[in-house]
Design a protein around this motif. Structure first.
Motif, PDB file in Angstrom:
ATOM      1  N   ALA A  52      59.822  29.576  57.587  1.00 31.24           N
ATOM      2  CA  ALA A  52      58.896  28.757  56.800  1.00 31.24           C
ATOM      3  C   ALA A  52      58.318  29.599  55.675  1.00 31.24           C
ATOM      4  O   ALA A  52      58.184  30.814  55.809  1.00 31.24           O
ATOM      5  CB  ALA A  52      57.778  28.232  57.702  1.00 31.24           C
ATOM      6  N   PRO A  53      57.934  28.965  54.561  1.00 32.42           N
ATOM      7  CA  PRO A  53      57.291  29.743  53.506  1.00 32.42           C
ATOM      8  C   PRO A  53      55.963  30.309  53.995  1.00 32.42           C
ATOM      9  O   PRO A  53      55.400  29.834  54.971  1.00 32.42           O
ATOM     10  CB  PRO A  53      57.064  28.713  52.392  1.00 32.42           C
ATOM     11  CG  PRO A  53      57.544  27.416  52.880  1.00 32.42           C
ATOM     12  CD  PRO A  53      58.055  27.537  54.269  1.00 32.42           C
ATOM     13  N   CYS A  54      55.482  31.305  53.267  1.00 25.73           N
ATOM     14  CA  CYS A  54      54.207  31.937  53.630  1.00 25.73           C
ATOM     15  C   CYS A  54      53.046  31.024  53.223  1.00 25.73           C
ATOM     16  O   CYS A  54      53.015  30.511  52.108  1.00 25.73           O
ATOM     17  CB  CYS A  54      54.109  33.262  52.872  1.00 25.73           C
ATOM     18  SG  CYS A  54      52.665  34.233  53.294  1.00 25.73           S
ATOM     19  N   LEU A  55      52.115  30.819  54.125  1.00 27.37           N
ATOM     20  CA  LEU A  55      50.909  30.075  53.745  1.00 27.37           C
ATOM     21  C   LEU A  55      50.165  30.851  52.661  1.00 27.37           C
ATOM     22  O   LEU A  55      50.035  32.077  52.745  1.00 27.37           O
ATOM     23  CB  LEU A  55      49.966  29.920  54.940  1.00 27.37           C
ATOM     24  CG  LEU A  55      50.291  28.873  56.006  1.00 27.37           C
ATOM     25  CD1 LEU A  55      49.173  28.826  57.033  1.00 27.37           C
ATOM     26  CD2 LEU A  55      50.515  27.500  55.386  1.00 27.37           C
ATOM     27  N   GLN A  56      49.652  30.126  51.688  1.00 24.93           N
ATOM     28  CA  GLN A  56      48.859  30.771  50.640  1.00 24.93           C
ATOM     29  C   GLN A  56      47.697  31.544  51.272  1.00 24.93           C
ATOM     30  O   GLN A  56      47.375  32.665  50.881  1.00 24.93           O
ATOM     31  CB  GLN A  56      48.323  29.696  49.680  1.00 24.93           C
ATOM     32  CG  GLN A  56      47.590  30.253  48.485  1.00 24.93           C
ATOM     33  CD  GLN A  56      48.503  31.051  47.557  1.00 24.93           C
ATOM     34  OE1 GLN A  56      49.583  30.588  47.202  1.00 24.93           O
ATOM     35  NE2 GLN A  56      48.083  32.263  47.193  1.00 24.93           N
ATOM     36  N   VAL A  62      46.415  38.783  53.491  1.00 21.92           N
ATOM     37  CA  VAL A  62      47.172  40.043  53.494  1.00 21.92           C
ATOM     38  C   VAL A  62      46.851  40.837  52.227  1.00 21.92           C
ATOM     39  O   VAL A  62      46.623  42.054  52.276  1.00 21.92           O
ATOM     40  CB  VAL A  62      48.691  39.764  53.619  1.00 21.92           C
ATOM     41  CG1 VAL A  62      49.508  41.006  53.285  1.00 21.92           C
ATOM     42  CG2 VAL A  62      49.024  39.279  55.024  1.00 21.92           C
ATOM     43  N   ALA A  63      46.792  40.132  51.088  1.00 24.25           N
ATOM     44  CA  ALA A  63      46.495  40.820  49.826  1.00 24.25           C
ATOM     45  C   ALA A  63      45.100  41.441  49.865  1.00 24.25           C
ATOM     46  O   ALA A  63      44.877  42.540  49.364  1.00 24.25           O
ATOM     47  CB  ALA A  63      46.615  39.840  48.661  1.00 24.25           C
ATOM     48  N   LEU A  66      45.335  44.641  51.997  1.00 26.36           N
ATOM     49  CA  LEU A  66      46.243  45.731  51.611  1.00 26.36           C
ATOM     50  C   LEU A  66      45.558  46.995  51.065  1.00 26.36           C
ATOM     51  O   LEU A  66      45.965  48.109  51.429  1.00 26.36           O
ATOM     52  CB  LEU A  66      47.294  45.226  50.631  1.00 26.36           C
ATOM     53  CG  LEU A  66      48.605  44.796  51.283  1.00 26.36           C
ATOM     54  CD1 LEU A  66      49.602  44.337  50.226  1.00 26.36           C
ATOM     55  CD2 LEU A  66      49.217  45.925  52.105  1.00 26.36           C
ATOM     56  N   PRO A  67      44.519  46.878  50.234  1.00 25.83           N
ATOM     57  CA  PRO A  67      43.879  48.109  49.755  1.00 25.83           C
ATOM     58  C   PRO A  67      43.308  48.955  50.894  1.00 25.83           C
ATOM     59  O   PRO A  67      43.102  50.157  50.747  1.00 25.83           O
ATOM     60  CB  PRO A  67      42.758  47.604  48.846  1.00 25.83           C
ATOM     61  CG  PRO A  67      43.146  46.213  48.481  1.00 25.83           C
ATOM     62  CD  PRO A  67      43.931  45.679  49.630  1.00 25.83           C
ATOM     63  N   PHE A  68      43.057  48.307  52.023  1.00 24.00           N
ATOM     64  CA  PHE A  68      42.433  49.011  53.159  1.00 24.00           C
ATOM     65  C   PHE A  68      43.450  49.389  54.226  1.00 24.00           C
ATOM     66  O   PHE A  68      43.087  49.817  55.314  1.00 24.00           O
ATOM     67  CB  PHE A  68      41.336  48.111  53.769  1.00 24.00           C
ATOM     68  CG  PHE A  68      40.343  47.652  52.756  1.00 24.00           C
ATOM     69  CD1 PHE A  68      39.357  48.512  52.299  1.00 24.00           C
ATOM     70  CD2 PHE A  68      40.420  46.382  52.214  1.00 24.00           C
ATOM     71  CE1 PHE A  68      38.443  48.098  51.332  1.00 24.00           C
ATOM     72  CE2 PHE A  68      39.513  45.961  51.256  1.00 24.00           C
ATOM     73  CZ  PHE A  68      38.528  46.822  50.808  1.00 24.00           C
ATOM     74  N   TYR A  69      44.732  49.180  53.889  1.00 21.59           N
ATOM     75  CA  TYR A  69      45.812  49.437  54.854  1.00 21.59           C
ATOM     76  C   TYR A  69      45.807  50.900  55.308  1.00 21.59           C
ATOM     77  O   TYR A  69      45.637  51.808  54.505  1.00 21.59           O
ATOM     78  CB  TYR A  69      47.155  49.093  54.183  1.00 21.59           C
ATOM     79  CG  TYR A  69      48.362  49.478  54.999  1.00 21.59           C
ATOM     80  CD1 TYR A  69      48.703  48.767  56.137  1.00 21.59           C
ATOM     81  CD2 TYR A  69      49.152  50.558  54.624  1.00 21.59           C
ATOM     82  CE1 TYR A  69      49.807  49.110  56.889  1.00 21.59           C
ATOM     83  CE2 TYR A  69      50.263  50.904  55.369  1.00 21.59           C
ATOM     84  CZ  TYR A  69      50.583  50.187  56.492  1.00 21.59           C
ATOM     85  OH  TYR A  69      51.666  50.532  57.232  1.00 21.59           O
ATOM     86  N   ALA A 295      51.018  41.565  62.279  1.00 25.78           N
ATOM     87  CA  ALA A 295      50.106  41.036  63.305  1.00 25.78           C
ATOM     88  C   ALA A 295      48.951  40.285  62.649  1.00 25.78           C
ATOM     89  O   ALA A 295      48.571  39.185  63.065  1.00 25.78           O
ATOM     90  CB  ALA A 295      49.573  42.186  64.163  1.00 25.78           C
ATOM     91  N   TYR A 296      48.405  40.881  61.601  1.00 31.73           N
ATOM     92  CA  TYR A 296      47.272  40.261  60.908  1.00 31.73           C
ATOM     93  C   TYR A 296      47.708  38.938  60.265  1.00 31.73           C
ATOM     94  O   TYR A 296      46.956  37.947  60.280  1.00 31.73           O
ATOM     95  CB  TYR A 296      46.732  41.230  59.858  1.00 31.73           C
ATOM     96  CG  TYR A 296      45.582  40.693  59.056  1.00 31.73           C
ATOM     97  CD1 TYR A 296      44.455  40.162  59.670  1.00 31.73           C
ATOM     98  CD2 TYR A 296      45.618  40.724  57.660  1.00 31.73           C
ATOM     99  CE1 TYR A 296      43.394  39.662  58.922  1.00 31.73           C
ATOM    100  CE2 TYR A 296      44.561  40.230  56.906  1.00 31.73           C
ATOM    101  CZ  TYR A 296      43.455  39.698  57.544  1.00 31.73           C
ATOM    102  OH  TYR A 296      42.408  39.212  56.802  1.00 31.73           O
ATOM    103  N   ALA A 297      48.919  38.921  59.716  1.00 33.36           N
ATOM    104  CA  ALA A 297      49.428  37.694  59.084  1.00 33.36           C
ATOM    105  C   ALA A 297      49.548  36.577  60.124  1.00 33.36           C
ATOM    106  O   ALA A 297      49.207  35.418  59.855  1.00 33.36           O
ATOM    107  CB  ALA A 297      50.769  37.964  58.416  1.00 33.36           C
ATOM    108  N   ILE A 298      50.028  36.903  61.312  1.00 33.14           N
ATOM    109  CA  ILE A 298      50.127  35.878  62.360  1.00 33.14           C
ATOM    110  C   ILE A 298      48.729  35.366  62.730  1.00 33.14           C
ATOM    111  O   ILE A 298      48.506  34.155  62.857  1.00 33.14           O
ATOM    112  CB  ILE A 298      50.863  36.437  63.610  1.00 33.14           C
ATOM    113  CG1 ILE A 298      52.342  36.641  63.285  1.00 33.14           C
ATOM    114  CG2 ILE A 298      50.700  35.497  64.803  1.00 33.14           C
ATOM    115  CD1 ILE A 298      53.162  37.199  64.429  1.00 33.14           C
TER     116      ILE A 298
END
Ligand code: PLP
Length: 469
Positions: A52-56, A62-63, A66-69, A295-298
């Motif tokens: 499936a496409p990524c939910l906005q 996630v964006a 990311l700076p805190f990854y 994991a965070y995306a899920i």
């Protein structure tokens, strides 16, 4: 071929009825793709059952992160601690979403295939496994460590499925653990399996049950407690979170008693030159650097689906699926594939064949001439699709060869599937394209190349996307 995401005017071969906006925004909703016949068109992604496409919302979350990854469970730094907290809180979010029992564990994996292979690797000695032959290969094949695998024939209705499992478990003599593996929704027909009833039967016979929710979870909330299954497995990329993670959740005991699925850092508590003490808990089977973004995306997808309201999403999807199925039913050349009959509850997945058409050529024409992405083939469920097609051979015809004469068997099928990011007009456009192809035939010629059906002398050049390197 090049792919872009502009909003320029285009050739729309068959405009659909504009409908309500889809309930959830997805990334790539307005991507345009070139047509072999000239011009471009908004891509209609109708292969959600594959990915499936990524939910906005997932992409935004996630964006923002990311700076805190940072590394999970390893670093002393602030961002490492933040990432570790995020990873563990994602586990808690998924646990709540799946309504697991207090003692259950949630493990992050690479996807459903990985989850079921993980479970297969921890089967206690002598475990006997029961699985319907209708399963996806990810559920059919991992059980190599099992003492015996019993493949139950394809059921023809829910009661038959429950009775077949009951009979197989009753006839299976011997002590030792037993595991039933069942899909929640078929990736071929979309039909739901009677999971709660199968779980009841399994438990009555002292067996355990794992639910392959790869196709169910994107369409319905899955309650481990409510269904009373022992484990559940699903994939992030089918749940609008395509960042390489999946989930296995359920009973801790078999997981705790087994050797780690992967040996390495994270799985080990203490290592000397000649000994190792393995970790307890989820870490035991999550060796290597954890996929915190996955994991965070899920977890983000679970939150988004919950907030959108599962009942709202299901009602809208059911209405659109009914429109799709009614539309296909009006084309006499189309035969949809099903196990349990037209009234059976199902998710938004429909497979079909078109009389007189090679399925791969039909799917290739939908893509090249209409900008509609579906899937063709046997969908990693060879026994089921071959049974539903009545196929007597393994070898699909070359797609450039003349189509199967009317009335002859097709050797693979076409699958259309959608979800919460699908606008109504994509379904209408798909139905219009099916009608037009059947009535008028393809406007282009196709050939088989590397096992795929491709347009002859494709004027669009190599597949590429603007800005993607
Ligand atoms: N189970 C079912 C029912 C599926 O549809 C799929 C994928 O299509 C899988 C398992 C495997 O999922 P993955 O490829 O994400 O591991």
């Amino acid at each position: 071929m090049s792919v872009s995401a502009p909003a320029a005017p285009s050739t729309e071969p068959s405009a659909g009825t504009p409908g309500l906006a889809p309930p959830l925004a997805v990334v790539g909703r307005d991507v345009r793709v070139p047509l072999v016949t000239g011009g471009d068109i908004e891509y209609a992604a109708l292969d959600y059952a594959a990915s499936a496409p990524c939910l906005q919302r997932v992409w935004d979350d996630v964006a923002a992160y990311l700076p805190f990854y940072g590394s999970v469970h390893r670093g002393a730094g602030y961002l490492s601690q933040l990432s570790t907290d995020l990873y563990e809180s994602s586990r808690a979010t998924v646990a709540a979403y799946l309504d697991v029992r207090p003692d259950d564990q949630v493990l992050f994996t690479r996807g459903t295939t990985d989850s079921l292979n993980l479970l297969a690797s921890v089967l206690p000695y002598g475990t006997r496994v029961f699985v319907f032959e209708t399963e996806h290969h990810a559920a059919l094949l991992p059980w190599r460590r099992a003492d015996r695998v019993t493949r139950l024939p394809a059921p023809t209705d829910h009661a038959g499925a429950v009775a077949a499992l009951d009979a197989a478990l009753a006839a299976d003599a011997g002590d030792g653990p037993r595991l039933v593996c069942v899909t929640g929704a078929s990736n071929v027909t979309g039909e739901l399996f009677p999971v709660a009833d199968l779980a009841r039967v399994a438990h009555r016979h002292g067996a355990r049950i794992v639910l392959d929710a790869a196709q169910l979870a994107p369409h319905h909330p899955v309650s481990v407690t409510g269904l009373d299954v022992d484990w559940v497995a699903f994939s992030g990329h089918k749940l609008y979170a395509p960042f390489g993670a999946g989930v296995l959740a359920g009973r801790a005991d078999w997981l705790a008693d087994a050797e780690p699925y992967l040996a390495g850092g994270g799985a080990s508590k203490s290592v000397t030159a000649d000994s190792v003490e393995w970790n307890d808990g989820p870490a035991r089977h999550e060796a290597g650097s954890p996929n915190v973004i996955g994991a965070y995306a899920i977890a983000s997808a679970c939150r988004a689906l919950t907030e959108a309201g599962p009942a709202v999403l299901a009602a809208r999807e059911e209405a659109l699926a009914a429109r799709l199925r009614d539309g296909l039913a009006q084309v006499p050349e189309v035969r949809t594939l099903e196990l349990f009959g037209p009234e059976s509850p199902r998710v938004a997945v429909v497979s079909f064949v078109v009389d007189g058409w090679n399925s791969s050529r039909f799917a290739a024409a939908l893509s090249a001439e209409y900008g509609i992405g579906v899937r063709d083939g046997l969908f990693c469920a060879h026994p089921l699709v071959r049974r539903l097609l009545g196929a007597r051979t393994d070898a699909p015809a070359e797609c450039g060869a003349p189509d199967a004469p009317t009335g002859e068997q097709n050797l693979n099928a076409i699958r259309v599937s959608f979800g919460a990011g699908t606008p109504d007009e994509h379904i209408d456009r798909f139905l219009a394209a099916v009608r037009e192809l059947v009535r008028r035939g393809a406007r282009w010629s196709y050939r088989t190349d590397g096992g795929r059906c491709v347009p002859d002398a494709d004027p669009r050049g190599p597949v590429a996307a603007a800005g993607v390197r």
